[in-house]
Design an enzyme around this catalytic site. Structure first.
Site, PDB file in Angstrom:
ATOM      1  CE  LYS A  40     -22.692  -6.097  -8.763  1.00 16.34           C
ATOM      2  NZ  LYS A  40     -23.714  -5.252  -8.136  1.00 16.34           N
TER       3      LYS A  40
HETATM    4  O1  OMP Z   1     -22.292  -3.348 -10.189  1.00 18.62           O
HETATM    5  C1  OMP Z   1     -22.318  -2.585  -9.215  1.00 18.62           C
HETATM    6  O2  OMP Z   1     -23.078  -1.649  -9.189  1.00 18.62           O
HETATM    7  C2  OMP Z   1     -21.292  -2.744  -8.171  1.00 18.62           C
HETATM    8  C3  OMP Z   1     -20.080  -3.262  -8.583  1.00 18.62           C
HETATM    9  C4  OMP Z   1     -18.972  -3.198  -7.726  1.00 18.62           C
HETATM   10  O3  OMP Z   1     -17.852  -3.541  -8.087  1.00 18.62           O
HETATM   11  N1  OMP Z   1     -19.151  -2.680  -6.474  1.00 18.62           N
HETATM   12  C5  OMP Z   1     -20.352  -2.211  -6.023  1.00 18.62           C
HETATM   13  O4  OMP Z   1     -20.423  -1.704  -4.900  1.00 18.62           O
HETATM   14  N2  OMP Z   1     -21.457  -2.293  -6.852  1.00 18.62           N
HETATM   15  C6  OMP Z   1     -22.788  -1.868  -6.373  1.00 18.62           C
HETATM   16  O5  OMP Z   1     -22.765  -0.459  -6.175  1.00 18.62           O
HETATM   17  C7  OMP Z   1     -23.510  -0.099  -5.008  1.00 18.62           C
HETATM   18  C8  OMP Z   1     -22.585   0.579  -4.025  1.00 18.62           C
HETATM   19  O6  OMP Z   1     -23.302   1.059  -2.924  1.00 18.62           O
HETATM   20  P1  OMP Z   1     -22.689   2.059  -1.847  1.00 18.62           P
HETATM   21  O7  OMP Z   1     -21.420   1.450  -1.363  1.00 18.62           O
HETATM   22  O8  OMP Z   1     -23.756   2.149  -0.821  1.00 18.62           O
HETATM   23  O9  OMP Z   1     -22.456   3.387  -2.548  1.00 18.62           O
HETATM   24  C9  OMP Z   1     -24.143  -1.388  -4.501  1.00 18.62           C
HETATM   25  O10 OMP Z   1     -25.421  -1.495  -5.110  1.00 18.62           O
HETATM   26  C10 OMP Z   1     -23.238  -2.480  -5.047  1.00 18.62           C
HETATM   27  O11 OMP Z   1     -23.931  -3.683  -5.283  1.00 18.62           O
END
Ligand code: OMP
Length: 281
Positions: free
Chosen positions: A99
């Site tokens: 990011k």
């Molecule tokens: O860019 C991302 O991957 C991201 C964007 C977003 O809007 N929301 C989000 O959860 N993420 C990332 O996606 C992953 C979600 O993880 P879980 O919630 O464990 O499935 C994490 O690594 C967050 O940093």
């Protein structure tokens, strides 16, 4: 510099072959503990290697979350380098979730770090933030084109706080999020079968019919599993653009470790549910 085939084309192919699932590699301290590993570089290394060995030969994309590696300093970043290399060798594409976003001249250095083909952390794509102005990302767009890499630009994020920025309405009546999607549509114009400049749009967001998500590039959709969204939600959230969605699951898969077979099974279950949801769409 001779680049790879464009990221969008490579992504479309691997999504068609393997299905679109992206498994996140997010070595939270709590997960290291649940896996019986120390909150140490050795624990980090074993965690990441286990995930790569379990799923990198079958999922389209792996998305390491850089913060969990940076937490350990230079030795953690060394583990991240190995993770990226081994995942790519097993045939998965790697989206580096770092990011990044900065003023253009600094953004150029971030781009060199992740998108130059000779960089130790070269990844197939990088998550970036457009909230210093979309134009600040230009050096990353240019280097990604040269390398055959891609970007996933934060448009409508999965967290509830995101709306105060992303749904804000500009003087021209468009929301900030829609403006980001509009920029991406221009980047991807004419790119077949899929552009290389993707958006991040949370699977948690419910009805997005006021947004034109069909912008010619992939959509990284986090939020399935731990954040409450399910594969069955995808058609309603993404509409026609669902065919370009790369659904991400991190903790929803990772909590099944450290057993590699259990991790693989969990990833297959999500992949099956996603396939079923897309078929019925
Ligand atoms: O860019 C991302 O991957 C991201 C964007 C977003 O809007 N929301 C989000 O959860 N993420 C990332 O996606 C992953 C979600 O993880 P879980 O919630 O464990 O499935 C994490 O690594 C967050 O940093």
């Amino acid at each position: 510099m001779t680049g790879l085939e464009p990221f969008g084309a490579r992504l479309r192919r691997v999504m068609d072959e393997r299905g679109p699932l992206c498994v996140g590699i997010d070595p939270h301290a709590s997960l290291l503990a649940e896996w019986g590993l120390g909150d140490t570089v050795d624990g980090l290394e074993r965690f990441s290697r286990t995930v790569v060995e379990a799923v990198a030969d079958r999922v389209a994309v792996l998305k390491p979350q850089s913060a969990f590696f940076e937490r350990f300093g230079s030795r953690g970043v060394a583990v991240l380098e190995t993770t990226v290399r081994e995942a790519r060798e097993a045939g998965a594409l790697v989206v580096m979730d770092a990011k990044r976003g900065d003023i253009g001249s600094t953004m150029a250095a971030y781009a060199e770090a992740f998108l130059h083909k000779d960089a130790p952390l070269f990844s197939d794509a990088l998550t970036v933030s457009p909230y210093l102005g979309y134009g600040s990302l230009s050096p990353a767009v240019a280097l990604a084109r040269e390398s055959g890499a891609g970007l996933f630009v934060l448009a409508l994020t999965s967290n509830p706080e995101g709306g105060e920025v992303q749904h804000a309405v500009r003087a021209d009546g468009r929301t900030v999020g829609a403006t980001v999607l509009g920029h991406l549509a221009l980047e991807n114009a004419g790119e077949e079968p899929l552009g290389s400049f993707g958006a991040v749009v949370g699977a948690t967001l419910g009805d997005l019919s006021s947004y034109d998500l069909d912008m010619g590039g992939p959509i990284l959709a986090p939020g399935i599993g731990a954040q409450g969204a399910t594969p069955a939600d995808l058609p309603a959230v993404f509409g026609r653009a669902v065919r370009n969605v790369v659904p991400n699951v991190s903790r929803g898969v990772l909590r099944h470790g450290p057993d590699a077979v259990a991790l693989r099974d969990a990833s297959e279950r999500f992949a099956d549910e996603i396939r079923a949801a897309l078929t019925s769409a």
